[in-house]
Design an enzyme around this catalytic site. Structure first.
Site, PDB file in Angstrom:
ATOM      1  N   PHE A  95       0.862  -1.187   0.000  1.00 20.08           N
ATOM      2  CA  PHE A  95       0.000   0.000   0.000  1.00 20.08           C
ATOM      3  C   PHE A  95       0.897   1.235   0.000  1.00 20.08           C
ATOM      4  O   PHE A  95       1.678   1.439   0.920  1.00 20.08           O
ATOM      5  CB  PHE A  95      -0.921   0.035   1.216  1.00 20.08           C
ATOM      6  CG  PHE A  95      -1.920   1.156   1.158  1.00 20.08           C
ATOM      7  CD1 PHE A  95      -3.156   0.971   0.552  1.00 20.08           C
ATOM      8  CD2 PHE A  95      -1.623   2.392   1.695  1.00 20.08           C
ATOM      9  CE1 PHE A  95      -4.075   2.015   0.482  1.00 20.08           C
ATOM     10  CE2 PHE A  95      -2.528   3.442   1.625  1.00 20.08           C
ATOM     11  CZ  PHE A  95      -3.760   3.254   1.013  1.00 20.08           C
ATOM     12  N   ASP A 108       9.588   3.007   1.329  1.00 16.73           N
ATOM     13  CA  ASP A 108       8.399   3.730   1.775  1.00 16.73           C
ATOM     14  C   ASP A 108       8.318   3.593   3.291  1.00 16.73           C
ATOM     15  O   ASP A 108       7.838   2.588   3.825  1.00 16.73           O
ATOM     16  CB  ASP A 108       7.156   3.153   1.099  1.00 16.73           C
ATOM     17  CG  ASP A 108       5.870   3.860   1.527  1.00 16.73           C
ATOM     18  OD1 ASP A 108       5.891   4.590   2.540  1.00 16.73           O
ATOM     19  OD2 ASP A 108       4.843   3.676   0.858  1.00 16.73           O
ATOM     20  N   LYS A 152       3.050  11.140   7.495  1.00 21.35           N
ATOM     21  CA  LYS A 152       2.339  10.797   8.727  1.00 21.35           C
ATOM     22  C   LYS A 152       2.883  11.549   9.942  1.00 21.35           C
ATOM     23  O   LYS A 152       2.631  12.722  10.104  1.00 21.35           O
ATOM     24  CB  LYS A 152       2.316   9.282   8.920  1.00 21.35           C
ATOM     25  CG  LYS A 152       1.464   8.556   7.869  1.00 21.35           C
ATOM     26  CD  LYS A 152       1.215   7.124   8.233  1.00 21.35           C
ATOM     27  CE  LYS A 152       0.426   6.375   7.162  1.00 21.35           C
ATOM     28  NZ  LYS A 152      -0.944   6.850   6.977  1.00 21.35           N
TER      29      LYS A 152
END
Length: 471
Positions: free
Chosen positions: A162, A248, A277
């Site tokens: 993802f 990532d 984030k």
């Protein structure tokens, strides 16, 4: 309120003011979302009473409009490493509130400091960053950088990965559910199994790839930890193929796994790293991708190429200040080490629950990034439903467990997007041992009360009916 097509008669009387917004009730909030937003999502959230109205937050705790207190073990999908409303981050925003936030015709002051700081804390030769607004934007920028620097087109990504839901990020995200409605996506994107270095090497031989993008631990895939040595072998194979290695670290980075970055557990130095984030301290939206001098200059190292990748809001003063403050908290409070210590304790206790309760199929993760996967129905029950019980369990058991934790114990958590049969436990890194113990006890209570999928289904049905009657 009604919409009037006459522009000349528009006025603030048609709008909800901030004062009025702060006074909205739970029912009013739900109605506005149903009328003007994603009504189907409102229905989904309401079914398990996930439509509470939270009105205050501090550290690991939040409070709803009825005065109930909750433990947040979802942590904004990893955005709240320093906790809710961290006072150091808020003070930083107060200090810059009178500075210009967005002026395009200049080189922003606070962003300069954040760029320097990112170069200091990231591994290897990573040095040059681009500041953006989200994880998906960071991935988009990393993919563009890889193509511009190598002149190649192909991307290799992992099954069950993802990386975001914008077109480029979605093109290297490994779940068909999120891709099918938007195809065709980017061409020349090749999927390989996660954790299989041999499959990656074959793909690198068959395709002249610009980059291989990978999560050091798959988050939305179900908190999947690769075999030891996989990242080292993958990075080496990429170097030999002259393919860039993109890590990532949007969810795994900034202390979450017990190191500042998850790739550091194997001493891997990426060519490009994506961050977001918790970089915003749980308050400001901010993302970044960072790379080496050499790669940056190949892509954007001339006046003619300087504006090929830009962002209106990227590197704005408030977001950059929040980023600086968040990094200071992480380092001053040594939160990566805290995550390692608390995570080891938490994992050991969860594995003890797994030993006692067959409904838990697996417990995995690293630091304070933890996933619990549940066993599927088998035997006569699954045969009698022609496999439907197993299918339903795969899609909904995780949400049912999360619903029980929320409704019975006031613990916020959720399933992982690519594997709904896994719930994540991802609290702020400031979490206390007594809070970990509370969650462990709550999990045991839920497992004692519900022996399997059908038991959880009956409990959830009662919750849905109660929720419907109360709305």
């Amino acid at each position: 309120m009604s919409k009037n097509s006459e522009v000349s008669v528009l006025s603030t009387e048609l709008l909800v003011t901030l004062d009025n917004a702060l006074a909205l009730t739970r029912d009013e909030v739900r109605t506005l979302h149903k009328n003007y937003g994603n009504a189907s999502l409102v229905t989904l959230m309401s079914m398990l009473n996930f439509d509470r109205q939270f009105v205050r937050a501090e550290g690991t705790r939040v409070w709803d409009s009825e005065g109930n207190e909750y433990l947040d073990f979802l942590g904004g999908y990893g955005s709240l490493n320093v906790g809710h409303n961290n006072p150091h981050v808020i003070r930083a925003l107060e200090r810059v509130k009178n500075l210009p936030n967005i002026i395009q015709a200049n080189i922003p002051t606070i962003a300069a400091a954040l760029l320097h700081n990112l170069a200091q804390i990231t591994p290897g030769k990573l040095k040059r960053s681009f500041l953006c607004n989200s994880g998906a934007e960071a991935v988009e920028g990393a993919l563009k950088l890889a193509r511009a620097a190598t002149g190649r087109k192909t991307f290799i990504y992992c099954r069950n990965s993802f990386h975001g839901k914008s077109f480029g990020a979605l093109s290297v995200t490994g779940r068909e559910k999120y891709r099918n409605s938007f195809e065709p996506l980017l061409p020349e994107c090749v999927e390989v199994p996660f954790g299989d270095a041999g499959a990656l090497k074959r793909a690198l031989r068959e395709h002249e790839a610009a980059a291989f993008i990978v999560e050091p631990i798959q988050g939305e895939g179900g908190i999947n930890v690769p075999p030891a040595g996989y990242l080292v072998e993958a990075a080496r194979a990429c170097r030999e193929a002259k393919t860039l290695f993109i890590a990532d670290e949007i969810q795994t980075g900034l202390g979450r796994t017990g190191a500042m970055f998850a790739c550091q557990h194997e001493n891997v130095e990426p060519d490009i790293m994506c961050l977001a984030k918790s970089l915003g301290g749980g308050i400001m939206p901010i993302g970044a991708f960072i790379t080496t001098d050499d790669i940056w200059h190949k892509a954007y190292g001339s006046v003619e190429k300087a504006t090929l990748h830009t962002s209106t809001f990227g590197g704005n003063t408030w977001a950059a200040a929040a980023g600086i403050a968040a990094l200071e908290v992480l380092l001053k409070e040594n939160l990566p080490a805290a995550a390692a210590e608390k995570g080891a304790y938490f994992m050991a206790q969860l594995k003890e629950l797994k030993r006692k309760y067959p409904l838990i199929q697996d417990v995995r993760g690293r630091g304070l990034l933890t996933g619990i996967e549940f066993a599927q129905p088998g035997g006569l029950a699954n045969m009698a439903t022609m496999g439907l019980a197993s299918k339903l369990s795969t899609e909904y058991l995780g949400s049912m467990v999360a619903g029980e934790l929320l409704n019975r114990h006031r613990i916020i958590t959720a399933y992982t997007l690519n594997n709904p049969n896994v719930i994540r436990l991802e609290p702020p890194l400031t979490v206390g041992k007594e809070e970990l113990d509370y969650v462990l006890n709550a999990l045991e209570d839920v497992l004692k009360r519900n022996k399997g999928f059908f038991s959880f289904a009956a409990t959830s049905a009662k919750t849905v009916l109660k929720s419907i009657r109360g709305k």
